[in-house]
Scaffold this motif. Sequence first.
Motif, mmCIF file in Angstrom:
data_model
loop_
_atom_site.group_PDB
_atom_site.id
_atom_site.type_symbol
_atom_site.label_atom_id
_atom_site.label_comp_id
_atom_site.label_asym_id
_atom_site.label_seq_id
_atom_site.Cartn_x
_atom_site.Cartn_y
_atom_site.Cartn_z
ATOM 1 N N ILE A 185 -1.080 -7.901 3.303
ATOM 2 C CA ILE A 185 -0.968 -7.357 1.950
ATOM 3 C C ILE A 185 0.132 -8.078 1.174
ATOM 4 N N LEU A 205 -9.303 -8.212 5.556
ATOM 5 C CA LEU A 205 -8.785 -6.848 5.443
ATOM 6 C C LEU A 205 -9.516 -6.075 4.343
ATOM 7 N N ALA A 206 -9.776 -6.736 3.225
ATOM 8 C CA ALA A 206 -10.469 -6.080 2.116
ATOM 9 C C ALA A 206 -11.878 -5.657 2.513
ATOM 10 N N TRP A 209 -12.024 -2.546 4.667
ATOM 11 C CA TRP A 209 -11.760 -1.291 3.970
ATOM 12 C C TRP A 209 -12.673 -1.109 2.749
ATOM 13 N N LEU A 222 -5.918 -5.483 -6.285
ATOM 14 C CA LEU A 222 -6.253 -5.447 -4.867
ATOM 15 C C LEU A 222 -5.013 -5.193 -4.021
ATOM 16 N N LYS A 225 -4.403 -1.450 -4.177
ATOM 17 C CA LYS A 225 -5.421 -0.694 -3.448
ATOM 18 C C LYS A 225 -5.247 -0.838 -1.937
ATOM 19 N N LEU A 226 -4.990 -2.039 -1.490
ATOM 20 C CA LEU A 226 -4.789 -2.257 -0.056
ATOM 21 C C LEU A 226 -3.553 -1.512 0.436
ATOM 22 N N HIS A 229 -4.173 2.276 0.604
ATOM 23 C CA HIS A 229 -5.033 2.640 1.726
ATOM 24 C C HIS A 229 -4.291 2.473 3.052
ATOM 25 N N ALA A 230 -3.486 1.427 3.171
ATOM 26 C CA ALA A 230 -2.743 1.183 4.413
ATOM 27 C C ALA A 230 -1.774 2.320 4.712
#
Length: 386
Positions: A185, A205-206, A209, A222, A225-226, A229-230
């Motif tokens: 990330i 990774l994207a 998820w 992005l 968002k990553l 979510h992480a």
Amino acid sequence: MLLHVEKGWLTISDPIKAMSACASFYRRIHERESPLVLSMDLKQTPAQQDLALVLFYKRPNVEWARPLNCRLEGDTAVGQGVTRYFISTCMEKLKSGFCINFANSNVTCLFEGPPGHLVPSASHFLVESDMFLVAGRMIGHSFIHEGPCLSGLSPAVVHVLLGGSPETATVTLEDCADLDIREKIELLEGDNALSDAERARVQELAYAWDLPCLTESNKKWLFEKLLIHAVIGRVTRQIKQLRRGLKETPVWTVLTKRPETAALIFPSERTGDICPEIFLQRISWPKEEEDEDDDWSAETKSRIKGYLQEFIKNGTAVELMNLAKFWTGWEILPKSLSVEIVRSSYPTASTCYETLKIPGHYRDYRSFRCDLLACIETCHTGFGLL
């Protein structure tokens, strides 16, 4: 009358006093009910001892404000000090991990990450085992008995735990406990161009998820968002289960009716440190004047007082925390602490009376400090004396 008392804590302006009044109210309305009994055998292995704690808090349909009787099998200690030891141990285990082999690990950590950025473990096994329900009950039970809080949680997790949206949480890279995910990330942070290999790592990774491809125009989006979510998205079930556990105890009532208490119930890591100056202010020292019925001279009393003062002034945060726990049973400083000078080989403590008993035979600070450090380390294993 009870209704009046209940409303009383809601109107107390000082949030700390309001929390104490609320906990006292709930203890009082359940004081005539049969007590909960929590016992641990110090002769058993650490894993068996931790399992006893977990099984106690896995019990369903329990009114956690009932009186609590704690027993340490294999130790002569009784009373409030033992209760403090159990509750303090539970809160410590939430941060350091339980010595239980879950998923091929000798130590099972419910929370991961650096101090101040702890987040629930993403392990699905822990959710299926109701371990975060256990955690919520432990936090609420500690609140009822005015014990230690769970410090060091990520502010983003606390925000969502209390009903906030993940999208409005302030999430940082330090909140991402998985270093491999964090590194991927982090590649999106800033305006630097990514190599083909770096883009491939981010893209992998994207896709995992269900997020779209990386483009020049969505790089910042992005990244956010990553990161969300992480930190939050992967542990939504854990947070919900933790909330369920809290709701079984009065702590949830305080958090919802007095939102300003959230920072006290889930303090940052640094606010959990014990200030040496406050520590010294709360100690009632033995009178130093001569007394014909006293076993110790004024010179001895003054010397021992000086040694303890020097230890507290120069002690590390961990050493002061251990001293407080050895002295009182947990890491919370009471309004008053007592010191007695006694005839014995090593320092001991009467946790129920919050009294530290120090031998008067010490003639140099080095030997005093060495013995005191050895003794306060026993606070993690019970009340056995060296």
